[in-house]
Every structure is written in structure tokens, then in C-alpha cells.
Design a protein around this motif. Sequence first.
Motif, short mmCIF file in Angstrom:
data_model
loop_
_atom_site.label_atom_id
_atom_site.label_comp_id
_atom_site.label_asym_id
_atom_site.label_seq_id
_atom_site.Cartn_x
_atom_site.Cartn_y
_atom_site.Cartn_z
N LEU A 1 -1.65 -6.61 -1.07
CA LEU A 1 -0.53 -7.28 -1.18
C LEU A 1 0.58 -7.61 -2.09
O LEU A 1 1.74 -7.90 -2.12
CB LEU A 1 -0.57 -8.06 -0.85
N GLY A 2 -0.70 -7.92 -3.37
CA GLY A 2 0.14 -7.96 -4.16
C GLY A 2 0.33 -9.35 -5.04
O GLY A 2 0.72 -9.61 -6.15
N ILE A 3 0.23 -10.07 -3.75
CA ILE A 3 0.25 -12.27 -3.34
C ILE A 3 -0.95 -12.80 -3.63
O ILE A 3 -1.77 -11.45 -2.40
CB ILE A 3 1.52 -13.17 -3.23
N GLN B 1 -10.14 -10.57 -2.51
CA GLN B 1 -9.58 -10.01 -4.17
C GLN B 1 -8.60 -8.93 -2.79
O GLN B 1 -8.24 -8.37 -3.71
CB GLN B 1 -10.81 -9.59 -4.44
N ASP B 2 -9.82 -8.02 -1.97
CA ASP B 2 -8.55 -7.05 -1.42
C ASP B 2 -7.72 -6.82 -1.09
O ASP B 2 -6.43 -6.08 -0.72
CB ASP B 2 -9.67 -6.61 -0.29
N MET B 3 -7.30 -8.05 -0.16
CA MET B 3 -5.25 -8.70 -0.19
C MET B 3 -5.12 -8.40 -1.50
O MET B 3 -4.02 -7.94 -1.13
CB MET B 3 -5.70 -10.31 0.48
N VAL C 1 5.81 -7.69 3.07
CA VAL C 1 4.40 -8.21 3.91
C VAL C 1 3.86 -8.05 4.71
O VAL C 1 5.17 -8.59 5.47
CB VAL C 1 3.51 -9.69 3.62
N PHE C 2 3.15 -7.08 5.67
CA PHE C 2 3.68 -6.54 6.24
C PHE C 2 2.06 -7.07 7.69
O PHE C 2 1.08 -6.98 6.75
CB PHE C 2 3.32 -4.99 7.14
N THR D 1 1.22 -1.13 -0.21
CA THR D 1 -0.21 0.04 -0.16
C THR D 1 0.84 1.35 0.09
O THR D 1 2.19 1.09 0.15
CB THR D 1 -0.44 -0.11 1.28
N THR D 2 0.70 2.08 -0.40
CA THR D 2 1.14 3.86 -0.39
C THR D 2 2.01 4.17 0.76
O THR D 2 3.27 4.12 0.76
CB THR D 2 0.63 4.76 -0.25
N GLY D 3 1.41 3.85 2.29
CA GLY D 3 1.72 3.45 3.48
C GLY D 3 3.56 3.30 3.82
O GLY D 3 4.37 2.94 3.58
#
Lengths: 143, 435
Positions: free
Chosen positions: B404-406, B398-400, B339-340, B95-97
Motif C-alpha cells: 500500500l505504501g502507507i 509489513q506486507d501491507m 488505497v483500494f 501494486t503493479t495492477g
Amino acid sequence: MSVKQLSIFAENRPGRLSNITHLLAVNGINIRAMSVADTKDFGILRLIVNDADKAVAALREGNCAVTVTSVLAIRIPDRPGGLAAAMQLLYDNNVSVEYMYSAFISEKNGEAYLILRADSNEKAEQAFEGKYHLLSQEELLAM
Amino acid sequence: MGKYWNEKIECMGPEEMRALQSERLVKQVRHVWDNVPYYRAKMEEKGVTPDDIKGIEDLHKLPFLSKADLRDAYPYGLLAKPLSECVRIHSTSGTTGKRVVAFYTQHDVDLWNDCTARAITAAGGSKEDVVQVAYGYGLFTGGAGLDGGSHKVGCLTLPMSSGNTERQIQFMEDLGATILCCTPSYAAYIGETVKKMGKSPDDLKLKAGIFGAEPWTEEMRQEIEKSLGIKAYDIYGLTETSGPGVAFECECQTGMHINEDNFIAEIIDPDTGEVLPDGTKGELVFTAITKEAFPLLRYRTRDICVLTRGKCACGRTLVKMAKPMGRSDDMLIIRGVNVFPSQIESVLLKMSNASPNYQIIVGRENNTDTFEIRVELTEEMFSDTIRSIEELERKIGQDMLSVLGIKAKIRLVEPNSIPRSEGKAKRVIDTRNLV
């Protein structure tokens, strides 16, 4: 005229059904009808009980995710074709059945009870009106 | 064809290297002070000016930069060159953060390519070689990093990017690839696929592999080496410092040589920030002394690591870092992606009806990371039908994926079923045993 049904989310792991039914037993709840819908990872246990409010409180206390849904309890003749006629009626009235299961209760021989949830319970009720008897919550408790 | 890409630097005596680092550090601190108000403010807060930094012995006086600073300064706050001088960006997922956007001038790209050229040469590469780059190309630094090094060495470069494994193997065979660059888990997967296709390592010309971007074990190395008939070399880097090539392994396979002429490495106590002596386990900190556009000074990597000095059997004198032994924060690297847990929490909190109680289960099956997110179902989320629950799982999934990109497997679990210790749920179960 509908009755209250409890739906309980249960993960597929050993001991869940035993745990849930035990919770009901120690709280003096009688199960009048039940079904289990299952997928690979979880299931939904659907119950008609003699005291829905007490059962909900006991299950929540026991950390279960439980919701209350209105379903129809319909009386049909216990003979070949008894169910087929009821289903034909719903089909003719353009009502879809979401799920359905049979109940343990029966006042006398020759009759059976079905628990049913339709895409529209109102439309199903209208279709059955005058042709089939639907139990009320009070009638169910009295049985 | 030589053993080293830049023998003078790679085998430089320690005194000479320190002098070179000192000279570059002094210049770099001045450059940052003049061009990065964000870092200048940090220095002023500490009461440090460029005049206080006379050499590498003064490095400890400088303030640290952390991922939180990158977030505060996103996207241009740490940029030290006008955008018109920059020619490239790379970025981490997230995410941007949590996203890192790094800028490169042509000079920076050249230096980076030089770093990966050293890694390719250390793995036995020369202009006679065919290098298959099966790292992802794009914002991810893997593809571009090894691609650039391969060009610099003069290898025939196959810019395959990742995926389409059977085609990878077909190219590998038809074009006689000799060096494979990708993540170790993808290398293991390619190895399995070679076998599944009824081929053996003898059908391939591969001799070496350069694998990084995610943690891997010695056992995995042996397995990959066997299944592809190669020698497997580790490579280290992070987007914040440029990408892969900050450190690379030589034929001794006993740690990665840090390209010290570009990056000064320190080990600190993650709690106190105090610099620890060589050979002590602590957090790895990098200071980029040659980068122009995005020159991070004392950047805390959060990787726990040990540094070893001394001449290596390969002849190099560049300080060696061990494979990172863990993290001083809660970041996970899953299939090469950072991943955080807080990212997962933010997705769940954004779904108005979802509970923030979750657990991350990471494992490894057939050399590929498995990633499951368990989410406690609340009554608000629960409706009576299977279909609606499965829809909810799909929506969370889908949101994850977009954050997250994975891809993660989403599993809804019963309320209060995630074990809590001292009132706080145990968020992460990682059974990969990568340390």
C-alpha cells in the motif's frame, strides 16, 4: 505424559469472558485450571477442562478461535520452596518455561498442581522423571 | 506582478475557449489514433475514426479510458511518443495492477509547470515569494509539480520534501517562506508543531498555502488558516493527467478553476456513461488535449463532482469544479495515498494461513488519518502464544506497508466478529466525514 489444554483467542472487549464461560457452562464443561494472558488488544484464555473434545466443539460452534496444545500437569508439594525446587530442576536441565499457571484440582491437602508449557515438553518430562508426578489425561479426568 | 499567470487563457471568453479546445482536441485525437494502438482499437470497436471528431461537440463519441485500461496497458500501452522523446516518469503508489506510470516529454513538463504556475499566481505568488515545497519529491507528482511551477514563476524554491517538521519550521522562519505547498493534513500538523515549539504565526512570513492530494474539509481549511496565519488554497490533479494543477483555487475559495486549455472536463452518469449538463452531480472525466507522451482521452477519474461555468468574481472564466464529493469506486485516499480494498484482500490471500475476512477503519485524529485493518483470526493462524500472534500482526503489517505504501495498524479479531450484511462483510468504515 501430558494433558490437553484449550487456548482461546479473545479480543479485549467487554463481555468476552462472560460469553466464553457461559458457552462452557451450558455444555456442562467443568474448568479444572485456567489462566489469561493479555496484551493491549487481545488475550489468550488457556483452559484445562474435564472434556476437551466437547469443549472444543462447543467453542467452535460459538465462533471462537480455539487450539489444543499439550501441556504438563505436575504435582508439587504445597509448602514453601515446593515450586522453587521444581524450577531449579528445569533450570539445571536447560529447559525454559513458556508459561505456567496453577490448577484448581487437588486430591488432598499438602499437594498442589501446576500446568506448565516448556520450550520442549519432552525435555521437561525427562527432567521430572522419577522426581515429580505428571498427570495423564485419564488421571486428570478421574479427579 | 499580476493577478493572473496567463490572463489571456484564464480570462478567455467561452466561445474562444471552445474554439481553442476544439482545435486541440481534433489534433490530439489524430495523434492518439496514429500512435496508440490500444486506444485506436477502442475507437474502432465503437466505430469512430478521427474524421468523426470535428470539434468539442463530438467529444462524447469517443470511448472512455478507465483505471482498468491503464492496468491492461501497463507500462507502455498508452504511450504516444517514443521513449527517447520522454524525459520523466511519475507514478502512483500501489501494486503493479493498480499502479499508474505516466510519461512526460519536455513539452509535457513545461505545460504542467505552467498549470502549477497559474495556481501559485492565483495564491498571490510572484517572483518576490519564497515557496516551501513540503510535498514528497520522487515518483509522487506533488513535489515535482509545485517545484516546477515555483521555478516558472521565479520564486525562490525550498525543495524540502515532506517530513522532519521541526526543520521545516526552522527553514520557514530563517528563510522567510511565504507560500507553503503540501498535503492539507501535513499543513495542519505543521500548524500544531509551530504551536508546540512555542512559536506563533507572527514568527513566520507565510501568507498562503497550496494544499491538495487528499480530501479535506472547510473546517480543516479554517483551522490551518488560523494556525499558520495564511489563506489556504485547494489544488487538484491526478498522476494520470499529469499531477497537481489540473485545477486550482482562486482567492474566492468557491471551487477550483480547471485549466481548460489543457484539459476538457465532462461530468457523466457513472452508470450509463451519459454526459450530464453543467451543475449536475456526476463523475468527472478528463481529456488531455495538449499532452504528448501520455495523452489520456476521456479518462474516468471516479471522482464525483459538479462543474460550474460563468465568470468568477476573480475575473477568471475557466470552468470551476467543486471539491470532489466522493468516489464512484471503492478507492480510499488515506494520508494522500490511494488505497483500494482489493489490495488489502490480495495481501491476505497471499498469506496462506490468513483469512480474507477483513475490515478497514479510517478515521481522523488531530487532522491526521488513522488507518486500521482488522483481520479475522482463523484457527490456522492461531497458535497458543502471545508472541506468535504478535509476530503474525507484524508480518501482515509489513506486507501491507510494502503493497500500500502507507502504514496501517493491524488488529487481529475473533472469527466471525466482522459484521456481515447480506452475506458480504462491510469492508470499509470511514468516519472522516470529508464530504
